[in-house]
Design a protein around this motif. Structure first.
Motif, PDB file in Angstrom:
ATOM      1  N   ALA A  91     -19.759  51.431   0.570  1.00 22.61           N
ATOM      2  CA  ALA A  91     -21.054  50.869   0.021  1.00 22.61           C
ATOM      3  C   ALA A  91     -20.314  49.383   0.429  1.00 22.61           C
ATOM      4  CB  ALA A  91     -21.051  50.987  -1.389  1.00 22.61           C
ATOM      5  N   GLU A  92     -19.353  48.850   0.334  1.00 21.74           N
ATOM      6  CA  GLU A  92     -19.017  47.347   0.495  1.00 21.74           C
ATOM      7  C   GLU A  92     -19.407  47.059   1.950  1.00 21.74           C
ATOM      8  OE1 GLU A  92     -15.263  44.188   0.243  1.00 21.74           O
ATOM      9  OE2 GLU A  92     -15.041  46.559  -0.715  1.00 21.74           O
ATOM     10  N   ALA A  93     -18.802  47.660   2.892  1.00 24.47           N
ATOM     11  CA  ALA A  93     -19.202  47.352   4.166  1.00 24.47           C
ATOM     12  C   ALA A  93     -20.716  47.542   4.555  1.00 24.47           C
ATOM     13  CB  ALA A  93     -18.511  48.416   5.063  1.00 24.47           C
ATOM     14  N   ARG A  94     -21.310  48.188   3.878  1.00 26.56           N
ATOM     15  CA  ARG A  94     -22.697  48.214   4.263  1.00 26.56           C
ATOM     16  C   ARG A  94     -23.603  47.021   3.560  1.00 26.56           C
ATOM     17  NH1 ARG A  94     -22.279  53.585   2.779  1.00 26.56           N
ATOM     18  NH2 ARG A  94     -23.296  53.194   0.587  1.00 26.56           N
ATOM     19  N   GLU A  95     -23.115  46.598   2.226  1.00 28.81           N
ATOM     20  CA  GLU A  95     -23.687  45.684   1.664  1.00 28.81           C
ATOM     21  C   GLU A  95     -23.273  44.200   2.574  1.00 28.81           C
ATOM     22  OE1 GLU A  95     -24.992  42.252  -0.748  1.00 28.81           O
ATOM     23  OE2 GLU A  95     -25.601  44.511  -0.478  1.00 28.81           O
ATOM     24  N   ARG A  96     -22.125  44.241   3.262  1.00 27.14           N
ATOM     25  CA  ARG A  96     -21.778  43.204   3.791  1.00 27.14           C
ATOM     26  C   ARG A  96     -22.511  42.752   5.174  1.00 27.14           C
ATOM     27  NH1 ARG A  96     -16.737  43.990   4.391  1.00 27.14           N
ATOM     28  NH2 ARG A  96     -16.831  45.126   6.300  1.00 27.14           N
ATOM     29  N   SER A  97     -22.887  44.091   5.649  1.00 29.15           N
ATOM     30  CA  SER A  97     -23.645  44.115   7.070  1.00 29.15           C
ATOM     31  C   SER A  97     -25.228  43.533   6.693  1.00 29.15           C
ATOM     32  CB  SER A  97     -23.559  45.139   7.502  1.00 29.15           C
ATOM     33  OG  SER A  97     -22.546  45.706   8.117  1.00 29.15           O
ATOM     34  N   ARG A  98     -25.490  43.954   5.611  1.00 31.64           N
ATOM     35  CA  ARG A  98     -27.191  43.794   5.179  1.00 31.64           C
ATOM     36  C   ARG A  98     -26.942  42.162   4.661  1.00 31.64           C
ATOM     37  NH1 ARG A  98     -27.049  48.587   2.098  1.00 31.64           N
ATOM     38  NH2 ARG A  98     -26.161  47.534   0.189  1.00 31.64           N
ATOM     39  N   LEU A  99     -25.938  41.480   4.213  1.00 28.63           N
ATOM     40  CA  LEU A  99     -25.994  40.180   3.872  1.00 28.63           C
ATOM     41  C   LEU A  99     -26.051  39.461   5.147  1.00 28.63           C
ATOM     42  CD1 LEU A  99     -26.204  38.199   1.527  1.00 28.63           C
ATOM     43  CD2 LEU A  99     -23.420  38.214   1.785  1.00 28.63           C
ATOM     44  N   TYR A 100     -24.876  39.738   6.170  1.00 27.43           N
ATOM     45  CA  TYR A 100     -25.023  39.245   7.361  1.00 27.43           C
ATOM     46  C   TYR A 100     -25.946  39.119   8.268  1.00 27.43           C
ATOM     47  CZ  TYR A 100     -19.755  38.929   7.028  1.00 27.43           C
ATOM     48  OH  TYR A 100     -18.383  38.302   6.710  1.00 27.43           O
ATOM     49  N   ASN A 101     -26.767  40.235   8.277  1.00 27.31           N
ATOM     50  CA  ASN A 101     -27.984  40.606   9.251  1.00 27.31           C
ATOM     51  C   ASN A 101     -29.121  39.917   8.648  1.00 27.31           C
ATOM     52  OD1 ASN A 101     -26.688  42.103  11.042  1.00 27.31           O
ATOM     53  ND2 ASN A 101     -27.127  44.045   9.900  1.00 27.31           N
ATOM     54  N   THR A 140      -9.495  35.468   8.590  1.00 26.05           N
ATOM     55  CA  THR A 140      -9.726  36.618   9.765  1.00 26.05           C
ATOM     56  C   THR A 140      -9.534  37.972   9.292  1.00 26.05           C
ATOM     57  OG1 THR A 140      -9.171  34.817  11.201  1.00 26.05           O
ATOM     58  CG2 THR A 140      -8.922  36.868  12.075  1.00 26.05           C
ATOM     59  N   GLY A 141     -10.671  38.782   9.794  1.00 23.08           N
ATOM     60  CA  GLY A 141     -10.349  40.233   9.550  1.00 23.08           C
ATOM     61  C   GLY A 141     -10.434  40.657   8.086  1.00 23.08           C
ATOM     62  N   SER A 142     -10.689  39.846   7.265  1.00 22.63           N
ATOM     63  CA  SER A 142     -10.694  40.321   5.836  1.00 22.63           C
ATOM     64  C   SER A 142     -11.503  39.547   4.930  1.00 22.63           C
ATOM     65  CB  SER A 142      -9.342  40.654   5.218  1.00 22.63           C
ATOM     66  OG  SER A 142      -9.223  40.889   3.814  1.00 22.63           O
ATOM     67  N   GLU A 143     -12.268  40.433   4.125  1.00 22.14           N
ATOM     68  CA  GLU A 143     -12.986  39.419   2.779  1.00 22.14           C
ATOM     69  C   GLU A 143     -12.390  39.759   1.721  1.00 22.14           C
ATOM     70  OE1 GLU A 143     -17.126  40.115   3.032  1.00 22.14           O
ATOM     71  OE2 GLU A 143     -17.316  39.392   5.017  1.00 22.14           O
ATOM     72  N   ASP A 144     -11.174  40.321   1.756  1.00 28.67           N
ATOM     73  CA  ASP A 144     -10.501  40.478   0.435  1.00 28.67           C
ATOM     74  C   ASP A 144      -9.903  39.421  -0.218  1.00 28.67           C
ATOM     75  OD1 ASP A 144      -9.270  42.582  -1.500  1.00 28.67           O
ATOM     76  OD2 ASP A 144      -7.482  41.680  -0.728  1.00 28.67           O
ATOM     77  N   LEU A 200     -17.209  35.988  -0.519  1.00 30.42           N
ATOM     78  CA  LEU A 200     -16.085  36.818  -1.031  1.00 30.42           C
ATOM     79  C   LEU A 200     -16.482  37.590  -2.223  1.00 30.42           C
ATOM     80  CD1 LEU A 200     -13.320  33.622  -1.007  1.00 30.42           C
ATOM     81  CD2 LEU A 200     -13.756  35.662   0.607  1.00 30.42           C
ATOM     82  N   ARG A 201     -15.861  38.711  -2.230  1.00 26.09           N
ATOM     83  CA  ARG A 201     -16.071  39.727  -3.171  1.00 26.09           C
ATOM     84  C   ARG A 201     -14.926  40.191  -3.994  1.00 26.09           C
ATOM     85  NH1 ARG A 201     -20.547  44.391  -1.726  1.00 26.09           N
ATOM     86  NH2 ARG A 201     -20.454  44.413  -4.023  1.00 26.09           N
ATOM     87  N   HIS A 202     -15.068  40.563  -5.286  1.00 24.41           N
ATOM     88  CA  HIS A 202     -13.919  41.246  -5.698  1.00 24.41           C
ATOM     89  C   HIS A 202     -13.949  42.644  -5.853  1.00 24.41           C
ATOM     90  CE1 HIS A 202     -10.468  42.039  -8.841  1.00 24.41           C
ATOM     91  NE2 HIS A 202      -9.907  40.805  -8.357  1.00 24.41           N
ATOM     92  N   ASP A 203     -12.792  43.530  -5.775  1.00 27.07           N
ATOM     93  CA  ASP A 203     -12.773  44.762  -5.551  1.00 27.07           C
ATOM     94  C   ASP A 203     -13.389  45.383  -6.905  1.00 27.07           C
ATOM     95  OD1 ASP A 203     -11.960  45.087  -3.340  1.00 27.07           O
ATOM     96  OD2 ASP A 203      -9.728  45.231  -3.781  1.00 27.07           O
ATOM     97  N   ASP A 204     -13.017  44.693  -8.193  1.00 29.68           N
ATOM     98  CA  ASP A 204     -13.636  45.241  -9.418  1.00 29.68           C
ATOM     99  C   ASP A 204     -14.869  44.814  -9.786  1.00 29.68           C
ATOM    100  OD1 ASP A 204     -10.988  46.476  -9.329  1.00 29.68           O
ATOM    101  OD2 ASP A 204     -10.281  44.486 -10.531  1.00 29.68           O
ATOM    102  N   ASP A 205     -15.760  44.213  -8.985  1.00 31.05           N
ATOM    103  CA  ASP A 205     -17.154  43.537  -9.363  1.00 31.05           C
ATOM    104  C   ASP A 205     -17.805  43.373  -8.197  1.00 31.05           C
ATOM    105  OD1 ASP A 205     -18.921  42.112 -10.318  1.00 31.05           O
ATOM    106  OD2 ASP A 205     -17.696  40.632 -11.501  1.00 31.05           O
ATOM    107  N   SER A 206     -19.011  43.987  -8.429  1.00 26.82           N
ATOM    108  CA  SER A 206     -20.076  44.015  -7.302  1.00 26.82           C
ATOM    109  C   SER A 206     -20.530  42.415  -6.777  1.00 26.82           C
ATOM    110  CB  SER A 206     -21.170  44.898  -7.342  1.00 26.82           C
ATOM    111  OG  SER A 206     -21.877  44.498  -8.705  1.00 26.82           O
ATOM    112  N   ARG A 207     -20.407  41.528  -7.884  1.00 29.87           N
ATOM    113  CA  ARG A 207     -20.862  40.412  -7.705  1.00 29.87           C
ATOM    114  C   ARG A 207     -19.779  39.459  -6.603  1.00 29.87           C
ATOM    115  NH1 ARG A 207     -21.722  37.505 -13.575  1.00 29.87           N
ATOM    116  NH2 ARG A 207     -19.946  38.523 -13.858  1.00 29.87           N
ATOM    117  N   TYR A 208     -20.675  38.442  -6.126  1.00 30.63           N
ATOM    118  CA  TYR A 208     -19.829  37.713  -4.991  1.00 30.63           C
ATOM    119  C   TYR A 208     -19.327  36.313  -6.090  1.00 30.63           C
ATOM    120  CZ  TYR A 208     -21.889  39.982  -1.085  1.00 30.63           C
ATOM    121  OH  TYR A 208     -22.280  40.894  -0.113  1.00 30.63           O
ATOM    122  N   LEU A 209     -18.270  36.032  -5.270  1.00 27.19           N
ATOM    123  CA  LEU A 209     -17.433  34.931  -6.115  1.00 27.19           C
ATOM    124  C   LEU A 209     -17.781  33.621  -5.408  1.00 27.19           C
ATOM    125  CD1 LEU A 209     -14.027  36.464  -6.300  1.00 27.19           C
ATOM    126  CD2 LEU A 209     -15.694  36.745  -7.765  1.00 27.19           C
TER     127      LEU A 209
END
Length: 333
Positions: free
Chosen positions: A227-237, A47-51, A79-88
């Motif tokens: 950029a992370e927040a924008r990517e997350r919103s694009r994926l959600y939408n 909740t409240g975090s994808e970290d 889930l994404r890692h801070d050091d990598d743009s790829r999803y986990l």
């Protein structure tokens, strides 16, 4: 030999259902291997975090409270890692006996079987680690995002959207029943080429999807300008739009079939052709039902209004995340 106590902490709803079906998970056969004792806890730990690190810290807290040897978190969020743009797909920390698994990253198909295999592999890897270092399992650069999106859409269960549109579908059926016996509608349907009918289909579905997004406030906006927040919103939408489109398309096909059966039951093309002074056959009824389905989908659905149903809100990942936050706030208060 003392059994290994394994905790499965699952986000509410679908992850919890999947986790509960793993309560009988057994260790791979082999000499000298301890049995597994599985305990399932339903807890919105993401909740409240994808970290990933935040999620794993919450899982470790659960492990200490329940005195588990290992803990694995199951979530339907990407889930994404801070050091990598790829999803986990997953991340493990053998030193702290903690792992987290993103269920949509499994691809959505045969979810229970894939999740079961993944959890068994994670527990086995932590029970017999080759290294105490943290391990990440990123999705492939090519096709990984598409697999995640498919998993998210299937997790949304778009087929359950149809019951959420029940009043709109009833209005559309009534509209279609009246339009089917209208001579003007017959003339319009007969005058349209197949590509115009296709455009009408696409436009009617897009109109309803757009109205659902607006009426249900399903569009996700980034929390910040990162950029992370924008990517997350694009994926959600994207997942929301695909889910809604599939759900509305299912309703459209059902409406078409009902209109077709109704037309075949009550109409005689020869009689209607004589009235309109044109040559009509039973093949024209299929075209008529097609046109009526498009007109009724747009007119009937929008004219009746759309109820705020849980099935509609569940089509958006952002709404489920909002509900998780609210639940956590209520429990904390």
């Amino acid at each position: 030999m003392k059994p290994i106590h394994v905790g499965l902490v699952a986000d509410p709803a679908a992850p919890t259902e999947i986790a509960q079906r793993m309560s009988n998970l057994r260790a791979p056969a082999g000499k000298g291997r301890a049995a597994w004792d599985i305990e399932v806890v339903s807890e919105p730990f993401t909740t409240g975090s994808e970290d990933v690190d935040t999620a794993m810290a919450r899982l470790r807290d659960q492990a200490r409270q329940h005195e588990w040897d290992f803990v694995i978190g199951l979530t339907e969020l990407p889930l994404r890692h801070d050091d990598d743009s790829r999803y986990l797909l997953a991340k493990t920390d053998p030193q702290r006996s903690t792992a987290v698994l993103s269920l949509p990253a499994l691809g959505g198909l045969r979810m229970h079987a894939r999740a079961r295999r993944a959890v068994r592999a994670l527990v086995s890897g932590m029970a017999e680690p080759t290294s105490q270092d943290e391990h990440r399992v990123p999705l492939p650069r090519h096709g990984g995002r598409a697999r995640l999106l498919v998993g998210m859409v299937l997790a949304n269960r778009p087929w359950l959207l149809v019951p959420g549109l029940k009043s709109a579908l009833v209005a559309a059926l009534a509209t279609g029943a009246v339009a089917t016996i209208n001579s003007t509608v017959w003339l319009l349907a007969g005058s349209l080429s197949w590509w115009r009918l296709m455009i009408a289909t696409i436009a009617s579905i897009a109109l309803v999807v757009g109205w659902l997004v607006i009426d249900g406030e399903l569009w996700d906006r980034p929390d910040n300008n990162s950029a992370e927040a924008r990517e997350r919103s694009r994926l959600y939408n994207t997942s929301t739009l695909v889910t809604l489109t599939i759900g509305v398309l299912i309703g459209y096909v059902a409406l078409y079939l009902v209109n077709l059966v109704w037309a075949l039951f009550i109409l005689d093309p020869a009689v209607m052709g004589g009235y309109l002074q044109v040559s009509l056959g039973y093949g024209d009824l299929f075209v008529l039902a097609w046109f009526v389905a498009s007109a009724a989908t747009a007119g009937g659905a929008l004219g009746s209004g759309l109820e705020s149903d849980e099935a509609i809100r569940a089509a958006a990942y952002s709404k489920r995340e909002e509900e998780r936050r609210n639940r956590l706030a209520r429990e904390g208060g």
